[in-house]
Scaffold this motif. Sequence first.
Motif, mmCIF file in Angstrom:
data_model
loop_
_atom_site.group_PDB
_atom_site.id
_atom_site.type_symbol
_atom_site.label_atom_id
_atom_site.label_comp_id
_atom_site.label_asym_id
_atom_site.label_seq_id
_atom_site.Cartn_x
_atom_site.Cartn_y
_atom_site.Cartn_z
ATOM 1 N N LEU A 1 -62.934 -9.896 -32.309
ATOM 2 C CA LEU A 1 -62.756 -8.575 -32.041
ATOM 3 C C LEU A 1 -62.467 -7.918 -33.367
ATOM 4 C CD1 LEU A 1 -63.265 -6.252 -29.960
ATOM 5 C CD2 LEU A 1 -60.633 -6.695 -29.358
ATOM 6 N N ALA A 2 -61.439 -8.358 -34.024
ATOM 7 C CA ALA A 2 -61.160 -7.924 -35.313
ATOM 8 C C ALA A 2 -62.339 -7.991 -36.349
ATOM 9 C CB ALA A 2 -59.787 -8.994 -35.918
ATOM 10 N N LEU A 3 -63.057 -9.144 -36.358
ATOM 11 C CA LEU A 3 -64.319 -9.257 -37.116
ATOM 12 C C LEU A 3 -65.166 -8.080 -36.970
ATOM 13 C CD1 LEU A 3 -65.708 -10.406 -39.427
ATOM 14 C CD2 LEU A 3 -66.644 -12.195 -37.569
ATOM 15 N N ALA A 4 -65.660 -7.825 -35.683
ATOM 16 C CA ALA A 4 -66.263 -6.933 -35.261
ATOM 17 C C ALA A 4 -65.751 -5.271 -35.616
ATOM 18 C CB ALA A 4 -66.692 -6.820 -33.848
ATOM 19 N N THR A 5 -64.492 -5.147 -35.469
ATOM 20 C CA THR A 5 -64.057 -4.007 -36.098
ATOM 21 C C THR A 5 -64.082 -3.720 -37.317
ATOM 22 O OG1 THR A 5 -62.298 -4.045 -33.928
ATOM 23 C CG2 THR A 5 -61.813 -2.897 -35.887
ATOM 24 N N ALA A 6 -63.788 -4.731 -38.200
ATOM 25 C CA ALA A 6 -63.866 -4.664 -39.587
ATOM 26 C C ALA A 6 -65.371 -4.178 -40.049
ATOM 27 C CB ALA A 6 -63.426 -6.016 -40.272
ATOM 28 N N ILE A 7 -66.327 -4.954 -39.436
ATOM 29 C CA ILE A 7 -67.766 -4.661 -39.921
ATOM 30 C C ILE A 7 -68.177 -3.446 -39.328
ATOM 31 C CG2 ILE A 7 -70.233 -5.636 -39.279
ATOM 32 C CD1 ILE A 7 -68.972 -8.375 -39.155
ATOM 33 N N THR A 8 -67.718 -2.987 -38.203
ATOM 34 C CA THR A 8 -67.951 -1.730 -37.556
ATOM 35 C C THR A 8 -67.345 -0.773 -38.885
ATOM 36 O OG1 THR A 8 -68.022 -2.614 -35.465
ATOM 37 C CG2 THR A 8 -67.670 0.008 -35.696
ATOM 38 N N GLY A 9 -66.192 -0.899 -38.983
ATOM 39 C CA GLY A 9 -65.487 0.042 -40.224
ATOM 40 C C GLY A 9 -66.100 0.109 -41.431
ATOM 41 N N LYS A 10 -66.784 -1.128 -41.728
ATOM 42 C CA LYS A 10 -67.488 -0.897 -43.013
ATOM 43 C C LYS A 10 -68.722 -0.328 -42.950
ATOM 44 C CE LYS A 10 -69.165 -4.146 -46.607
ATOM 45 N NZ LYS A 10 -69.641 -5.523 -47.174
ATOM 46 N N MET A 11 -69.191 -0.086 -41.964
ATOM 47 C CA MET A 11 -70.521 0.610 -41.771
ATOM 48 C C MET A 11 -70.263 2.182 -41.445
ATOM 49 S SD MET A 11 -72.522 -2.135 -39.394
ATOM 50 C CE MET A 11 -73.531 -1.013 -38.709
ATOM 51 N N PRO A 164 -63.616 -17.477 -38.101
ATOM 52 C CA PRO A 164 -63.453 -15.927 -37.743
ATOM 53 C C PRO A 164 -61.946 -15.404 -37.732
ATOM 54 C CG PRO A 164 -64.812 -17.195 -36.160
ATOM 55 C CD PRO A 164 -64.364 -18.308 -37.218
ATOM 56 N N ALA A 165 -60.847 -16.690 -37.659
ATOM 57 C CA ALA A 165 -59.651 -16.136 -37.644
ATOM 58 C C ALA A 165 -59.279 -15.629 -39.049
ATOM 59 C CB ALA A 165 -58.797 -17.376 -37.158
ATOM 60 N N LEU A 166 -59.705 -16.589 -40.051
ATOM 61 C CA LEU A 166 -59.597 -16.086 -41.360
ATOM 62 C C LEU A 166 -60.160 -14.756 -41.720
ATOM 63 C CD1 LEU A 166 -58.831 -17.084 -44.332
ATOM 64 C CD2 LEU A 166 -61.174 -17.785 -44.751
ATOM 65 N N VAL A 167 -61.488 -14.513 -41.284
ATOM 66 C CA VAL A 167 -61.808 -13.334 -41.722
ATOM 67 C C VAL A 167 -60.832 -12.252 -41.141
ATOM 68 C CG1 VAL A 167 -63.576 -11.575 -41.538
ATOM 69 C CG2 VAL A 167 -64.169 -13.931 -42.253
ATOM 70 N N ALA A 168 -60.667 -12.261 -39.841
ATOM 71 C CA ALA A 168 -59.853 -11.335 -39.057
ATOM 72 C C ALA A 168 -58.234 -11.375 -39.881
ATOM 73 C CB ALA A 168 -59.593 -11.873 -37.715
ATOM 74 N N LEU A 169 -57.860 -12.249 -40.274
ATOM 75 C CA LEU A 169 -56.458 -12.288 -40.785
ATOM 76 C C LEU A 169 -56.723 -11.393 -41.949
ATOM 77 C CD1 LEU A 169 -53.716 -14.900 -41.263
ATOM 78 C CD2 LEU A 169 -54.598 -14.008 -43.296
ATOM 79 N N LEU A 170 -57.779 -11.680 -43.066
ATOM 80 C CA LEU A 170 -57.982 -10.828 -44.277
ATOM 81 C C LEU A 170 -58.130 -9.592 -44.072
ATOM 82 C CD1 LEU A 170 -60.223 -13.679 -46.009
ATOM 83 C CD2 LEU A 170 -57.540 -13.239 -46.600
ATOM 84 N N ALA A 171 -59.055 -9.028 -43.041
ATOM 85 C CA ALA A 171 -59.407 -7.739 -42.684
ATOM 86 C C ALA A 171 -57.874 -7.063 -42.204
ATOM 87 C CB ALA A 171 -60.365 -7.495 -41.802
ATOM 88 N N ASP A 172 -57.205 -7.805 -41.261
ATOM 89 C CA ASP A 172 -55.945 -7.078 -40.868
ATOM 90 C C ASP A 172 -55.042 -7.116 -41.911
ATOM 91 O OD1 ASP A 172 -56.901 -7.108 -38.242
ATOM 92 O OD2 ASP A 172 -55.802 -8.870 -37.579
#
Length: 176
Positions: A1-11, A164-172
Amino acid sequence: LALATAITGKMGGRLSYQAGDGTMNITTVTLPVTLCVADGQISDPQPKRHGQIELGKLLLIEDHEASAMTTMDAVLTAGWDVTHVGSLSAAREIMAAQRFQIILGDLHLPDGQATDLVREIRRTGGVHATGPIVAITADNSAEGRAKCLAAGFDQVMPKPIDRPALVALLADELMS
């Protein structure tokens, strides 16, 4: 969910999530669109939004090739521009020449401990002093995590790397 949120935000959009009654959850993605009018002119009625993250340059300090490949695959796929080095001396050299949005480093390197580098970065006050720095470690104990945070790391990512946890952690970390 955090990854999808980050990608959506980037768009330029946003993602909302509503937990349901146990049988159904609702996820809503809202994205801006560009309208084309009849004469072929492009019209963008929505103003640009602020507060979203732009993925920039990430420095990966990792001497173990398999760990580096796994980590690089995750962050490159997510959209970061990655520079990889395998030692503290190489990290110091590249940080003197370039600015990084986030630094991700293994604790134990051939020429020393990343905790020493992080203390140095935080103490000297250069361009990286206030930026996020994340530890990568196989020591998943509470004591090991506490030592990393006390040294100046902002977050700790356990090995083996969960992409996915790494990308979510970095985005957060970038959104906080």
